[in-house]
Design a protein around this motif. Structure first.
Motif, PDB file in Angstrom:
ATOM      1  N   LEU A 281       0.837  -1.195   0.000  1.00  0.00           N
ATOM      2  CA  LEU A 281       0.000   0.000   0.000  1.00  0.00           C
ATOM      3  C   LEU A 281       0.874   1.249   0.000  1.00  0.00           C
ATOM      4  N   HIS A 282       0.697   2.076  -1.029  1.00  0.00           N
ATOM      5  CA  HIS A 282       1.499   3.292  -1.146  1.00  0.00           C
ATOM      6  C   HIS A 282       0.936   4.399  -0.264  1.00  0.00           C
ATOM      7  N   GLY A 283       1.585   5.552  -0.279  1.00  0.00           N
ATOM      8  CA  GLY A 283       1.175   6.675   0.553  1.00  0.00           C
ATOM      9  C   GLY A 283       0.322   7.684  -0.195  1.00  0.00           C
ATOM     10  N   THR A 284      -0.109   8.701   0.534  1.00  0.00           N
ATOM     11  CA  THR A 284      -0.963   9.746  -0.027  1.00  0.00           C
ATOM     12  C   THR A 284      -0.273  10.452  -1.188  1.00  0.00           C
ATOM     13  N   GLY A 285      -1.003  10.607  -2.297  1.00  0.00           N
ATOM     14  CA  GLY A 285      -0.490  11.344  -3.440  1.00  0.00           C
ATOM     15  C   GLY A 285       0.369  10.529  -4.377  1.00  0.00           C
ATOM     16  N   ALA A 286       0.636   9.270  -4.040  1.00  0.00           N
ATOM     17  CA  ALA A 286       1.454   8.409  -4.900  1.00  0.00           C
ATOM     18  C   ALA A 286       0.547   7.438  -5.647  1.00  0.00           C
ATOM     19  N   SER A 287       1.112   6.343  -6.123  1.00  0.00           N
ATOM     20  CA  SER A 287       0.355   5.266  -6.748  1.00  0.00           C
ATOM     21  C   SER A 287       1.171   3.998  -6.583  1.00  0.00           C
ATOM     22  N   GLY A 288       0.660   2.897  -7.118  1.00  0.00           N
ATOM     23  CA  GLY A 288       1.384   1.635  -6.997  1.00  0.00           C
ATOM     24  C   GLY A 288       2.782   1.683  -7.587  1.00  0.00           C
ATOM     25  N   HIS A 289       3.033   2.643  -8.485  1.00  0.00           N
ATOM     26  CA  HIS A 289       4.351   2.764  -9.089  1.00  0.00           C
ATOM     27  C   HIS A 289       5.437   2.977  -8.042  1.00  0.00           C
ATOM     28  N   SER A 290       5.037   3.471  -6.860  1.00  0.00           N
ATOM     29  CA  SER A 290       5.986   3.770  -5.796  1.00  0.00           C
ATOM     30  C   SER A 290       6.824   2.544  -5.413  1.00  0.00           C
ATOM     31  N   PHE A 291       6.266   1.348  -5.663  1.00  0.00           N
ATOM     32  CA  PHE A 291       6.973   0.116  -5.299  1.00  0.00           C
ATOM     33  C   PHE A 291       7.669  -0.528  -6.498  1.00  0.00           C
ATOM     34  N   ALA A 292       7.961   0.257  -7.521  1.00  0.00           N
ATOM     35  CA  ALA A 292       8.554  -0.298  -8.742  1.00  0.00           C
ATOM     36  C   ALA A 292       9.860  -1.030  -8.471  1.00  0.00           C
ATOM     37  N   ARG A 293      10.668  -0.533  -7.536  1.00  0.00           N
ATOM     38  CA  ARG A 293      11.945  -1.186  -7.222  1.00  0.00           C
ATOM     39  C   ARG A 293      11.791  -2.276  -6.164  1.00  0.00           C
ATOM     40  N   THR A 294      10.694  -2.238  -5.425  1.00  0.00           N
ATOM     41  CA  THR A 294      10.478  -3.208  -4.346  1.00  0.00           C
ATOM     42  C   THR A 294       9.902  -4.514  -4.864  1.00  0.00           C
ATOM     43  N   ILE A 295       8.985  -4.414  -5.807  1.00  0.00           N
ATOM     44  CA  ILE A 295       8.240  -5.581  -6.266  1.00  0.00           C
ATOM     45  C   ILE A 295       9.128  -6.696  -6.816  1.00  0.00           C
ATOM     46  N   PRO A 296      10.117  -6.419  -7.672  1.00  0.00           N
ATOM     47  CA  PRO A 296      10.874  -7.535  -8.255  1.00  0.00           C
ATOM     48  C   PRO A 296      11.492  -8.470  -7.216  1.00  0.00           C
ATOM     49  N   GLY A 297      12.085  -7.912  -6.161  1.00  0.00           N
ATOM     50  CA  GLY A 297      12.690  -8.764  -5.139  1.00  0.00           C
ATOM     51  C   GLY A 297      11.664  -9.579  -4.379  1.00  0.00           C
ATOM     52  N   LEU A 298      10.533  -8.966  -4.043  1.00  0.00           N
ATOM     53  CA  LEU A 298       9.494  -9.674  -3.299  1.00  0.00           C
ATOM     54  C   LEU A 298       8.793 -10.710  -4.163  1.00  0.00           C
ATOM     55  N   ALA A 299       8.610 -10.378  -5.449  1.00  0.00           N
ATOM     56  CA  ALA A 299       7.854 -11.260  -6.346  1.00  0.00           C
ATOM     57  C   ALA A 299       8.620 -12.519  -6.727  1.00  0.00           C
ATOM     58  N   GLN A 300       9.875 -12.620  -6.329  1.00  0.00           N
ATOM     59  CA  GLN A 300      10.596 -13.880  -6.526  1.00  0.00           C
ATOM     60  C   GLN A 300      10.098 -14.955  -5.566  1.00  0.00           C
ATOM     61  N   HIS A 301       9.490 -14.508  -4.462  1.00  0.00           N
ATOM     62  CA  HIS A 301       9.080 -15.435  -3.420  1.00  0.00           C
ATOM     63  C   HIS A 301       7.594 -15.379  -3.089  1.00  0.00           C
ATOM     64  N   TYR A 302       6.959 -14.265  -3.360  1.00  0.00           N
ATOM     65  CA  TYR A 302       5.575 -14.055  -2.970  1.00  0.00           C
ATOM     66  C   TYR A 302       4.761 -13.548  -4.154  1.00  0.00           C
ATOM     67  N   ARG A 303       3.470 -13.807  -4.094  1.00  0.00           N
ATOM     68  CA  ARG A 303       2.544 -13.086  -4.968  1.00  0.00           C
ATOM     69  C   ARG A 303       2.389 -11.688  -4.375  1.00  0.00           C
ATOM     70  N   THR A 304       2.620 -10.663  -5.156  1.00  0.00           N
ATOM     71  CA  THR A 304       2.534  -9.296  -4.665  1.00  0.00           C
ATOM     72  C   THR A 304       1.333  -8.595  -5.300  1.00  0.00           C
ATOM     73  N   ILE A 305       0.467  -8.077  -4.441  1.00  0.00           N
ATOM     74  CA  ILE A 305      -0.729  -7.353  -4.861  1.00  0.00           C
ATOM     75  C   ILE A 305      -0.512  -5.886  -4.512  1.00  0.00           C
ATOM     76  N   THR A 306      -0.458  -5.024  -5.528  1.00  0.00           N
ATOM     77  CA  THR A 306      -0.129  -3.613  -5.316  1.00  0.00           C
ATOM     78  C   THR A 306      -1.178  -2.750  -6.003  1.00  0.00           C
ATOM     79  N   PRO A 307      -2.208  -2.336  -5.274  1.00  0.00           N
ATOM     80  CA  PRO A 307      -3.241  -1.498  -5.890  1.00  0.00           C
ATOM     81  C   PRO A 307      -2.887  -0.015  -5.834  1.00  0.00           C
ATOM     82  N   ASP A 308      -3.435   0.750  -6.764  1.00  0.00           N
ATOM     83  CA  ASP A 308      -3.525   2.192  -6.561  1.00  0.00           C
ATOM     84  C   ASP A 308      -4.612   2.388  -5.505  1.00  0.00           C
TER      85      ASP A 308
END
Length: 299
Positions: A46-73
């Motif tokens: 979950l991103h912060g106020t004024g952002a969007s799911g894009h905020s986790f662009a660098r975070t998702i690849p590492g996590l998605a190697q092991h987990y299903r990652t759900i990142t909504p706007d």
């Protein structure tokens, strides 16, 4: 903003879709290990106020190697900007995000929330059991003094004024202005990161939703209940954060039973957008320490 309006190189655009929950539609990044199934442990980001799911662009690849990652706007933001009028407060957003999880048939192993997203994650954990919540520069403090009274009133007034969003996009939607705002958080970001926020600030629907969230934001109830928190909580705070000072997390960790605290030197409010891996290695370490599998079990 419509998905078609997103730039072609928007992070994880190909892995995203509009998910209808009945009365609303969320724009959701849904990715994970190759051939992941319904048994793959899931994380909700979950991103912060004024952002969007894009905020986790660098975070998702590492996590998605092991987990299903759900990142909504979040409701009112990005491509989830429309259809959430009157449901942009903490309780309503937490409820609607659980409805999204139900629609996707997902029970998060953990919620990772940045800034206001951490508060929403904690509220979700009050509504239903969540094994753990990880807050990145968690916005777990109220405004002080006159700001506590004036800020929601000003935001509410702006949100109801016709053409207010267009005026704000015209005033703030300039590269130099966005650069100064980001620098003021302690996270200046690179040119690519700044361009993404410029895209958001130039969208009137996104601005309207952000103002609506600010107007409806009420945190004191959650803050009062922190000592009754039942889920495992880890707060990761940046010592260079100028938007939500690290002391906010330090103080909150003292009030949450069993909470763990990690302090990051030098980084700013958008630490996960500054670091090369988006803090994914640290998040995986925290998940493993708190009893979540770093690698999902094989069936």
């Amino acid at each position: 903003m419509t998905p078609a309006a997103l730039p072609a190189d928007w992070p994880f655009k190909a892995q995203s879709s509009l998910v209808s929950t009945g009365r609303q539609r969320f724009w959701v990044i849904d990715t994970g290990p190759p051939e992941h199934s319904g048994d793959t442990p899931a994380l909700l980001l979950l991103h912060g106020t004024g952002a969007s799911g894009h905020s986790f662009a660098r975070t998702i690849p590492g996590l998605a190697q092991h987990y299903r990652t759900i990142t909504p706007d979040l409701p009112g933001h990005g491509c989830s900007a429309k259809g959430f009028a009157g449901r942009l407060g903490l309780d309503a957003m937490a409820q609607d995000l659980w409805t999204l999880c139900d629609t996707l048939q997902v029970q998060p192993q953990a919620i990772i929330g940045h800034s206001a997203g951490a508060a929403i994650g904690l509220r979700m954990a009050e509504l239903r059991p969540v094994p753990q919540v990880i807050g990145l520069n968690a916005a777990l403090g109220e405004f002080d003094g006159a700001a506590a009274f004036l800020f929601p009133i000003l935001a509410r007034g702006l949100a109801t004024l016709p053409f207010a969003a267009s005026a704000i996009t015209a005033f703030f939607g300039r590269p130099g202005t966005v650069d100064r705002i980001l620098a003021g958080t302690g996270s200046p970001l690179d040119a690519e990161g700044r361009a993404r926020y410029l895209t958001l600030v130039r969208d009137p629907d996104h601005v309207t939703g952000t103002l609506g969230m600010m107007a409806e934001w009420r945190l004191q109830g959650l803050l009062n209940r922190l000592p009754q928190t039942a889920t495992k909580v880890t707060l990761i705070a940046s010592e260079g954060d100028r938007a939500v000072p690290a002391q906010v997390s330090i103080d909150a960790a003292k009030r949450i039973p069993g909470a763990k605290l990690h302090l990051l030197p030098k980084l700013g409010h958008l630490a996960h957008e500054e670091t090369e891996d988006g803090l994914s290695a640290l998040i995986l370490k925290v998940l493993a320490q708190n009893g979540s599998p770093e690698t999902p079990p094989r069936t």
